[in-house]
Scaffold this motif. Sequence first.
Motif, mmCIF file in Angstrom:
data_model
loop_
_atom_site.group_PDB
_atom_site.id
_atom_site.type_symbol
_atom_site.label_atom_id
_atom_site.label_comp_id
_atom_site.label_asym_id
_atom_site.label_seq_id
_atom_site.Cartn_x
_atom_site.Cartn_y
_atom_site.Cartn_z
ATOM 1 N N GLY A 37 0.832 -1.218 0.000
ATOM 2 C CA GLY A 37 0.000 0.000 0.000
ATOM 3 C C GLY A 37 0.854 1.251 0.000
ATOM 4 O O GLY A 37 0.531 2.229 -0.699
ATOM 5 N N GLU A 38 1.947 1.248 0.758
ATOM 6 C CA GLU A 38 2.840 2.411 0.782
ATOM 7 C C GLU A 38 3.497 2.616 -0.575
ATOM 8 O O GLU A 38 3.642 3.756 -1.042
ATOM 9 C CB GLU A 38 3.921 2.222 1.863
ATOM 10 C CG GLU A 38 3.364 2.304 3.266
ATOM 11 C CD GLU A 38 4.402 1.908 4.332
ATOM 12 O OE1 GLU A 38 5.561 1.612 3.964
ATOM 13 O OE2 GLU A 38 4.022 1.891 5.505
ATOM 14 N N LEU A 39 3.892 1.526 -1.229
ATOM 15 C CA LEU A 39 4.505 1.630 -2.564
ATOM 16 C C LEU A 39 3.493 2.175 -3.568
ATOM 17 O O LEU A 39 3.861 2.987 -4.445
ATOM 18 C CB LEU A 39 5.035 0.279 -3.018
ATOM 19 C CG LEU A 39 6.283 -0.249 -2.297
ATOM 20 C CD1 LEU A 39 6.589 -1.676 -2.751
ATOM 21 C CD2 LEU A 39 7.465 0.651 -2.585
ATOM 22 N N GLN A 40 2.271 1.760 -3.470
ATOM 23 C CA GLN A 40 1.235 2.266 -4.384
ATOM 24 C C GLN A 40 0.997 3.752 -4.173
ATOM 25 O O GLN A 40 0.847 4.506 -5.125
ATOM 26 C CB GLN A 40 -0.075 1.499 -4.198
ATOM 27 C CG GLN A 40 -0.145 0.214 -4.949
ATOM 28 C CD GLN A 40 -1.536 -0.404 -4.896
ATOM 29 O OE1 GLN A 40 -2.232 -0.276 -3.899
ATOM 30 N NE2 GLN A 40 -1.913 -1.090 -5.956
ATOM 31 N N MET A 41 0.942 4.159 -2.925
ATOM 32 C CA MET A 41 0.726 5.580 -2.629
ATOM 33 C C MET A 41 1.905 6.402 -3.092
ATOM 34 O O MET A 41 1.754 7.517 -3.612
ATOM 35 C CB MET A 41 0.450 5.783 -1.136
ATOM 36 C CG MET A 41 -0.898 5.230 -0.705
ATOM 37 S SD MET A 41 -1.292 5.626 0.993
ATOM 38 C CE MET A 41 -1.548 7.360 0.897
ATOM 39 N N ALA A 42 3.127 5.898 -2.922
ATOM 40 C CA ALA A 42 4.322 6.605 -3.365
ATOM 41 C C ALA A 42 4.329 6.702 -4.894
ATOM 42 O O ALA A 42 4.701 7.740 -5.457
ATOM 43 C CB ALA A 42 5.575 5.899 -2.871
ATOM 44 N N GLY A 43 3.912 5.656 -5.552
ATOM 45 C CA GLY A 43 3.849 5.673 -7.019
ATOM 46 C C GLY A 43 2.777 6.615 -7.523
ATOM 47 O O GLY A 43 2.920 7.240 -8.586
ATOM 48 N N ALA A 44 1.679 6.752 -6.797
ATOM 49 C CA ALA A 44 0.604 7.649 -7.211
ATOM 50 C C ALA A 44 1.011 9.096 -7.046
ATOM 51 O O ALA A 44 0.584 9.970 -7.808
ATOM 52 C CB ALA A 44 -0.664 7.371 -6.396
ATOM 53 N N LYS A 45 1.866 9.393 -6.065
ATOM 54 C CA LYS A 45 2.316 10.773 -5.835
ATOM 55 C C LYS A 45 3.376 11.183 -6.839
ATOM 56 O O LYS A 45 3.555 12.363 -7.091
ATOM 57 C CB LYS A 45 2.874 10.905 -4.415
ATOM 58 C CG LYS A 45 1.824 10.795 -3.340
ATOM 59 C CD LYS A 45 2.421 10.960 -1.961
ATOM 60 C CE LYS A 45 1.373 10.810 -0.885
ATOM 61 N NZ LYS A 45 1.940 10.921 0.452
ATOM 62 N N ALA A 46 4.078 10.239 -7.404
ATOM 63 C CA ALA A 46 5.182 10.560 -8.312
ATOM 64 C C ALA A 46 4.712 11.009 -9.649
ATOM 65 O O ALA A 46 3.781 11.156 -10.164
ATOM 66 C CB ALA A 46 6.086 9.355 -8.491
#
Length: 85
Positions: free
Chosen positions: A76-85
């Motif tokens: 979930g953290e990786l997905q959120m980080a990818g969405a912010k990038a």
Amino acid sequence: MAKRKNTLTRFLEDIVDDTKDFVDDILDRAKDLETDVKDAVTDVVDDDEKVSASSSDVAGLHAAMAELTAKVNQFGELQMAGAKA
């Protein structure tokens, strides 16, 4: 062939006999249903008694659950980080 006399008492006798047969059939079916339900409950209870998890099995499941939860959180953290990038 002899013709049957249809009198009031014969009519009432037929009704009583048919009603008795009907009630007997209902009671027989109820007994069968009661026996089937009793057998099913006994089978379920017997199955539950045979399955007993040891404390090591439960501890292993808790550890696997904690590991899976950590991986889901990381994903979930990786997905959120990818969405912010």
